[in-house]
Design an enzyme around this catalytic site. Structure first.
Site, PDB file in Angstrom:
ATOM      1  N   ASN A   1      -6.128  -0.291   7.693  1.00  0.00           N
ATOM      2  CA  ASN A   1      -5.692  -1.048   7.790  1.00  0.00           C
ATOM      3  C   ASN A   1      -4.825  -1.732   7.032  1.00  0.00           C
ATOM      4  O   ASN A   1      -3.691  -2.179   6.804  1.00  0.00           O
ATOM      5  CB  ASN A   1      -6.175  -2.590   9.209  1.00  0.00           C
ATOM      6  CG  ASN A   1      -5.879  -3.888   9.082  1.00  0.00           C
ATOM      7  OD1 ASN A   1      -4.694  -3.969   9.460  1.00  0.00           O
ATOM      8  ND2 ASN A   1      -6.040  -4.819   8.146  1.00  0.00           N
TER       9      ASN A   1
ATOM     10  N   SER B   1       0.219   1.293  11.531  1.00  0.00           N
ATOM     11  CA  SER B   1       1.652   1.708  10.767  1.00  0.00           C
ATOM     12  C   SER B   1       2.237   0.902  11.640  1.00  0.00           C
ATOM     13  O   SER B   1       2.304  -0.434  10.981  1.00  0.00           O
ATOM     14  CB  SER B   1       2.445   2.115  11.263  1.00  0.00           C
ATOM     15  OG  SER B   1       3.284   3.478  11.236  1.00  0.00           O
TER      16      SER B   1
ATOM     17  N   TYR C   1       9.044  -0.149   1.720  1.00  0.00           N
ATOM     18  CA  TYR C   1       8.309   0.007   2.606  1.00  0.00           C
ATOM     19  C   TYR C   1       8.008   0.654   3.922  1.00  0.00           C
ATOM     20  O   TYR C   1       7.476   1.334   4.213  1.00  0.00           O
ATOM     21  CB  TYR C   1       8.502  -1.570   3.175  1.00  0.00           C
ATOM     22  CG  TYR C   1       6.982  -1.504   4.909  1.00  0.00           C
ATOM     23  CD1 TYR C   1       6.155  -2.135   4.642  1.00  0.00           C
ATOM     24  CD2 TYR C   1       7.754  -1.578   5.601  1.00  0.00           C
ATOM     25  CE1 TYR C   1       4.866  -2.248   5.200  1.00  0.00           C
ATOM     26  CE2 TYR C   1       6.970  -2.201   6.815  1.00  0.00           C
ATOM     27  CZ  TYR C   1       5.409  -2.309   6.643  1.00  0.00           C
ATOM     28  OH  TYR C   1       4.674  -3.153   7.830  1.00  0.00           O
TER      29      TYR C   1
ATOM     30  N   LYS D   1       5.527   3.524   5.272  1.00  0.00           N
ATOM     31  CA  LYS D   1       5.216   3.925   6.723  1.00  0.00           C
ATOM     32  C   LYS D   1       5.927   5.263   7.146  1.00  0.00           C
ATOM     33  O   LYS D   1       5.719   5.939   8.448  1.00  0.00           O
ATOM     34  CB  LYS D   1       5.752   2.982   8.002  1.00  0.00           C
ATOM     35  CG  LYS D   1       4.927   0.893   6.728  1.00  0.00           C
ATOM     36  CD  LYS D   1       3.761   1.203   7.161  1.00  0.00           C
ATOM     37  CE  LYS D   1       2.781   0.687   6.672  1.00  0.00           C
ATOM     38  NZ  LYS D   1       1.480   0.094   7.609  1.00  0.00           N
TER      39      LYS D   1
ATOM     40  N   ASP E   1     -11.046  -0.916  -2.669  1.00  0.00           N
ATOM     41  CA  ASP E   1      -9.785  -1.446  -2.688  1.00  0.00           C
ATOM     42  C   ASP E   1      -8.518   0.468  -2.615  1.00  0.00           C
ATOM     43  O   ASP E   1      -9.411   0.863  -3.177  1.00  0.00           O
ATOM     44  CB  ASP E   1      -9.827  -1.361  -3.828  1.00  0.00           C
ATOM     45  CG  ASP E   1      -8.458  -2.055  -4.888  1.00  0.00           C
ATOM     46  OD1 ASP E   1      -6.883  -1.489  -4.194  1.00  0.00           O
ATOM     47  OD2 ASP E   1      -7.898  -2.425  -5.699  1.00  0.00           O
TER      48      ASP E   1
END
Length: 281
Positions: free
Chosen positions: A85, A136, A150, A154, A58
Site C-alpha cells: 500500500n 495502484s 507518479y 504506477k 521502510d
C-alpha cells in the site's frame, strides 16, 4: 509465539489513509495484521488492537523487510497475504523534478514493491499459496500532466503486477491490483504530494499551462467523494474473494478518464485529454 487459525496479512504504510483503514478492516474481520510503518513508535491506535502487530518497515530500506516478515511469522505463525500500500506522489513539471526525486518516486512505488514481494515469496511457496494485493491508481491506466513521475511509477506497477501474476499463478499465489481513481478523501496523500512539489521559478514558459492545470486539478480534488475505507473494503474483498481477477477499480469515473482510455480511439482519447489541460488558444 502466538498462533491461531486466523489468517494473517502484512500491510505497508499503515500510519494513515488507506493503509490504516485496511489494517482496521482486516483486524475487524478476524485477521491477524502485521501493520508496518516507517516510524511505528508514533502509532497510538493500531497497537491497542490485540490481533495487530505494529512493526517497522521502510520500503526504501531493503534491510527492514526480512525482519518485518520474520516478526509477523514469529507472532502469528504464518503470513497469508501481502498488501503493498505504501505510496508516494511526485508533483511538478518534468524539467523541475530532480534526479533524487525521480529515484524516490520509483523506490517507494515500484522498487520497494518488487523487493518486498521477492522477500515474501519463499514463505508463500512453502505455504503452497498466498495473495499479493498491490494498490495502484487510475494514474496507472491514464496519465495526467504535472505528475509524470507518479504516472510512470504506477504504469510500471501495473505492468509488473500483470506479468508476475502469470508466474505466481503456477505457485497458487494470487496477484491483485486495487485501483482507486477519482480522488480519495481522509488521506494525507494530496497534502504530502503538494508539500513535496518540484518547483523551478525560472521555467516561466510553462506559466499558462501550469495555471490551467492547477484549476483542473482543484476541480478534481473538490469532486473527490471516496473514502480510505471505501478502498480498504475493496482491498479486503480482493484478498478474500478467491477469484482470479487481476484488476479491481474503485471510484467514480465522473471525469470519464477510465471510460475514455478504454473505449475511445487513440486520436479521440488524446483530443479529449488535451482539452482538459491545455490552455485555450
Amino acid at each position: 509465539m502466538s498462533k491461531s487459525t486466523a489468517k494473517t496479512v502484512l500491510i505497508t504504510g499503515t500510519s494513515s489513509g488507506i493503509g490504516l483503514a485496511a489494517a482496521r478492516r482486516f483486524a475487524a474481520q478476524g485477521w491477524n495484521v502485521v501493520a508496518t510503518q516507517r516510524t511505528p513508535e508514533k502509532d497510538t491506535e493500531l497497537r491497542e488492537i490485540p490481533n495487530v502487530l505494529v512493526t517497522r518497515l521502510d520500503v526504501q530500506d531493503i534491510g527492514t523487510m526480512a525482519p518485518a516478515i520474520d516478526a509477523g511469522i514469529q507472532r502469528f505463525g504464518r503470513i497469508d497475504a501481502l498488501v503493498n500500500n505504501s505510496g508516494h506522489g511526485q508533483y511538478g513539471l518534468l524539467e523541475a523534478v530532480t534526479h533524487e526525486q525521480i529515484l524516490a518516486q520509483f523506490e517507494v512505488n515500484v522498487f520497494g514493491v518488487m523487493e518486498l514481494t521477492r522477500a515474501i515469496l519463499p514463505h508463500f511457496r512453502r505455504n503452497k499459496g498466498g495473495s499479493i494485493i498491490n494498490v495502484s491508481s487510475g494514474a496507472g491506466l491514464f496519465t495526467l500532466p504535472m505528475i509524470s513521475m507518479y504516472c510512470a511509477s504506477k504504469f510500471a506497477l501495473e505492468g509488473f503486477s500483470e506479468a508476475i501474476s502469470y508466474e505466481l499463478a503456477s505457485q497458487n499465489i494470487a496477484v491483485k491490483l486495487v485501483i482507486p481513481h477519482g480522488g480519495v478523501t481522509s488521506t494525507s496523500f494530496n497534502a504530502r504530494t503538494a508539500a513535496g512539489s518540484a518547483n523551478d521559478t525560472t521555467l516561466t514558459d510553462y506559466d499558462d499551462f501550469v495555471a490551467n492545470t492547477a484549476k483542473a486539478f482543484a476541480a478534481m480534488v473538490s469532486a473527490s467523494n471516496m473514502s480510505s475505507d471505501d478502498v480498504a473494503k475493496v482491498i479486503y474483498g480482493a484478498a478474500t474473494d478467491g477469484s482470479g481477477q487481476l484488476r479491481y477499480l474503485v471510484g467514480d469515473d465522473a471525469r470519464g478518464f477510465v471510460k475514455a482510455r478504454r473505449e475511445m480511439t487513440e486520436g479521440d482519447y488524446m483530443a479529449f485529454m488535451r482539452a482538459k489541460f491545455l490552455p485555450v488558444a
